[in-house]
Design an enzyme around this catalytic site. Sequence first.
Site, PDB file in Angstrom:
ATOM      1  N   LYS A   1      32.204  29.167  49.047  1.00  0.00           N
ATOM      2  CA  LYS A   1      32.943  29.022  47.783  1.00  0.00           C
ATOM      3  C   LYS A   1      32.877  27.566  47.359  1.00  0.00           C
ATOM      4  O   LYS A   1      32.752  26.668  48.196  1.00  0.00           O
ATOM      5  CB  LYS A   1      34.400  29.434  47.962  1.00  0.00           C
ATOM      6  CG  LYS A   1      35.065  29.872  46.670  1.00  0.00           C
ATOM      7  CD  LYS A   1      34.690  31.302  46.313  1.00  0.00           C
ATOM      8  CE  LYS A   1      35.324  31.778  45.036  1.00  0.00           C
ATOM      9  NZ  LYS A   1      35.249  33.224  44.897  1.00  0.00           N
TER      10      LYS A   1
HETATM   11  P1  NAD Z   1      38.401  34.344  34.435  1.00  0.00           P
HETATM   12  O1  NAD Z   1      38.470  32.877  34.263  1.00  0.00           O
HETATM   13  O2  NAD Z   1      37.349  35.108  33.719  1.00  0.00           O
HETATM   14  O3  NAD Z   1      39.820  35.004  34.068  1.00  0.00           O
HETATM   15  C1  NAD Z   1      41.040  34.606  34.611  1.00  0.00           C
HETATM   16  C2  NAD Z   1      42.112  35.210  33.728  1.00  0.00           C
HETATM   17  O4  NAD Z   1      43.397  34.986  34.297  1.00  0.00           O
HETATM   18  C3  NAD Z   1      42.167  34.600  32.316  1.00  0.00           C
HETATM   19  O5  NAD Z   1      42.385  35.635  31.382  1.00  0.00           O
HETATM   20  C4  NAD Z   1      43.388  33.688  32.377  1.00  0.00           C
HETATM   21  O6  NAD Z   1      43.962  33.447  31.121  1.00  0.00           O
HETATM   22  C5  NAD Z   1      44.273  34.518  33.275  1.00  0.00           C
HETATM   23  N1  NAD Z   1      45.393  33.814  33.873  1.00  0.00           N
HETATM   24  C6  NAD Z   1      45.428  32.613  34.503  1.00  0.00           C
HETATM   25  N2  NAD Z   1      46.679  32.331  34.896  1.00  0.00           N
HETATM   26  C7  NAD Z   1      47.449  33.377  34.529  1.00  0.00           C
HETATM   27  C8  NAD Z   1      48.829  33.686  34.632  1.00  0.00           C
HETATM   28  N3  NAD Z   1      49.673  32.833  35.225  1.00  0.00           N
HETATM   29  N4  NAD Z   1      49.287  34.866  34.134  1.00  0.00           N
HETATM   30  C9  NAD Z   1      48.436  35.737  33.532  1.00  0.00           C
HETATM   31  N5  NAD Z   1      47.128  35.499  33.395  1.00  0.00           N
HETATM   32  C10 NAD Z   1      46.639  34.337  33.884  1.00  0.00           C
HETATM   33  O7  NAD Z   1      38.311  34.593  36.019  1.00  0.00           O
HETATM   34  P2  NAD Z   1      37.806  35.894  36.770  1.00  0.00           P
HETATM   35  O8  NAD Z   1      36.384  35.699  37.125  1.00  0.00           O
HETATM   36  O9  NAD Z   1      38.239  37.097  36.029  1.00  0.00           O
HETATM   37  O10 NAD Z   1      38.618  35.773  38.139  1.00  0.00           O
HETATM   38  C11 NAD Z   1      39.960  36.228  38.280  1.00  0.00           C
HETATM   39  C12 NAD Z   1      40.257  36.409  39.769  1.00  0.00           C
HETATM   40  O11 NAD Z   1      39.325  37.327  40.333  1.00  0.00           O
HETATM   41  C13 NAD Z   1      40.141  35.143  40.622  1.00  0.00           C
HETATM   42  O12 NAD Z   1      41.059  35.248  41.696  1.00  0.00           O
HETATM   43  C14 NAD Z   1      38.725  35.235  41.172  1.00  0.00           C
HETATM   44  O13 NAD Z   1      38.541  34.488  42.357  1.00  0.00           O
HETATM   45  C15 NAD Z   1      38.654  36.721  41.431  1.00  0.00           C
HETATM   46  N6  NAD Z   1      37.309  37.290  41.520  1.00  0.00           N
HETATM   47  C16 NAD Z   1      36.396  37.138  40.518  1.00  0.00           C
HETATM   48  C17 NAD Z   1      35.153  37.766  40.630  1.00  0.00           C
HETATM   49  C18 NAD Z   1      34.131  37.718  39.519  1.00  0.00           C
HETATM   50  O14 NAD Z   1      33.088  38.381  39.656  1.00  0.00           O
HETATM   51  N7  NAD Z   1      34.368  37.028  38.433  1.00  0.00           N
HETATM   52  C19 NAD Z   1      34.835  38.485  41.781  1.00  0.00           C
HETATM   53  C20 NAD Z   1      35.792  38.633  42.773  1.00  0.00           C
HETATM   54  C21 NAD Z   1      37.020  38.031  42.633  1.00  0.00           C
END
Ligand code: NAD
Length: 416
Positions: free
Chosen positions: A104
């Site tokens: 990561k």
């Molecule tokens: P992203 O940046 O696309 O989206 C994150 C979202 O969370 C945004 O809409 C943001 O506004 C929102 N957010 C942040 N703080 C918040 C709060 N306090 N209350 C409500 N909403 C809030 O990120 P992502 O890629 O969707 O990742 C989200 C989570 O999923 C992270 O934990 C990431 O590690 C995990 N993840 C992502 C992937 C991937 O393929 N993108 C894969 C596995 C895990």
Amino acid sequence: MAKSLYEQALEVFGYAADVMNLDPNIRKFLERPQRTLIVEFPVVMDDGRVEMFTGYRCQHNTARGPAKGGIRYHPDVTLDEVQTLAFWMTWKCSLLNLPYGGGKGGVKVDPSKLSKHELERLSRRFFYEIANFIGEKKDIPAPDVNTNAQVMAWYVDTYTMHAGYPALGVVTGKPVEIGGSVGRNEATGRGVAVTAAEACKILGKDISKATVAVQGFGNVGSFSAKVLHEDYKAKIVAVSDVSAAYYDPNGLDIDDLIAYRDSHKGFIDGYPKGKKIGHEELLELDVDILVPAALENAITEKNADRIKAKLIVEGANGPVTPEADKILLSNGVTIIPDILANAGGVTVSYFEWVQDLQSFFWDLDDIRSKLTKMMKAAFNEVAKAKEKYNVDFRTAAYIVAIDRVAQAVKLRGIYP
Ligand code: NAD
């Protein structure tokens, strides 16, 4: 003093290691992140000023293959967070039986304060700084919070300029035009939906009659909502992002919300349909399924008792703290853990890497059916371990994942 994220993660690991009687010599090795690179680098801002940034890349364990995991841009990125996320990636890759270890990375930055050119310069310089650590057979990054296909394209180009050949397999989550895979964008959300449906089957619940609240409306949250509604007919009654939260008991129109977000700088605030509610209220709604898909520690010992959903499917990494976990379990809540529920992203990343190495690309139906098959297989293995050891889904998932890495370490031996 509050526990660090890594200490919290070790608690979960330790419990599973105890239940499965993990060899103490292997346990010592698996508890530590193998390598971490910290970089401090300059970026020229649009007004000519130079600003310094801090970035990290961690490879937690590579016993089963090259490191794999996303890169996050966020003002709260820390060494502790990156090492914990890498630790979780080791177990996630193992659980899905992908030939990878866990990695990561992250940069401590608020990308919303940068212009597009500043973001490009920051991305290119950061990737140059960590380039010796990276490679299609060494460590393969991907998007995470606040990074996307465009950032991956800048990474590939930067690496390519120094390597002297088009190094497309060096990151995944790229645009399709430069070796990305169809279906990567939706993959994590699709995996969340598949695991939610499998969990409903076990719980004897009809998913097409289920109501759902989704915290976070980025890549994972929005696609989880879309696939849960389109493919499984679940009703998405509430969603939130960092800017606002909306509720409609009759179901929100997810495509309409996505279109609104995309035409409003990426945020849902101001959405004219649905009732605006508080962020905490969303988590505590009386729904069947709650999908926390924002960041770590959304559900803690402070709000766990107020959660009414009986099924939580962890779209985000680490959204439920170990203390909250205990409270929820004693309240009869089923939790499908992050290393299982959100593994769809890294699984299609794996497909992308395989396609790049072969220079032979698959179609969307192929990607979706292979993904669904692998998610279901992992779910079933976890369900079996759950029965065998009489534990919750999280502990069962860790047991399956740790066992595979432990076998790899045992077979390879400890060098020299
Ligand atoms: P992203 O940046 O696309 O989206 C994150 C979202 O969370 C945004 O809409 C943001 O506004 C929102 N957010 C942040 N703080 C918040 C709060 N306090 N209350 C409500 N909403 C809030 O990120 P992502 O890629 O969707 O990742 C989200 C989570 O999923 C992270 O934990 C990431 O590690 C995990 N993840 C992502 C992937 C991937 O393929 N993108 C894969 C596995 C895990």
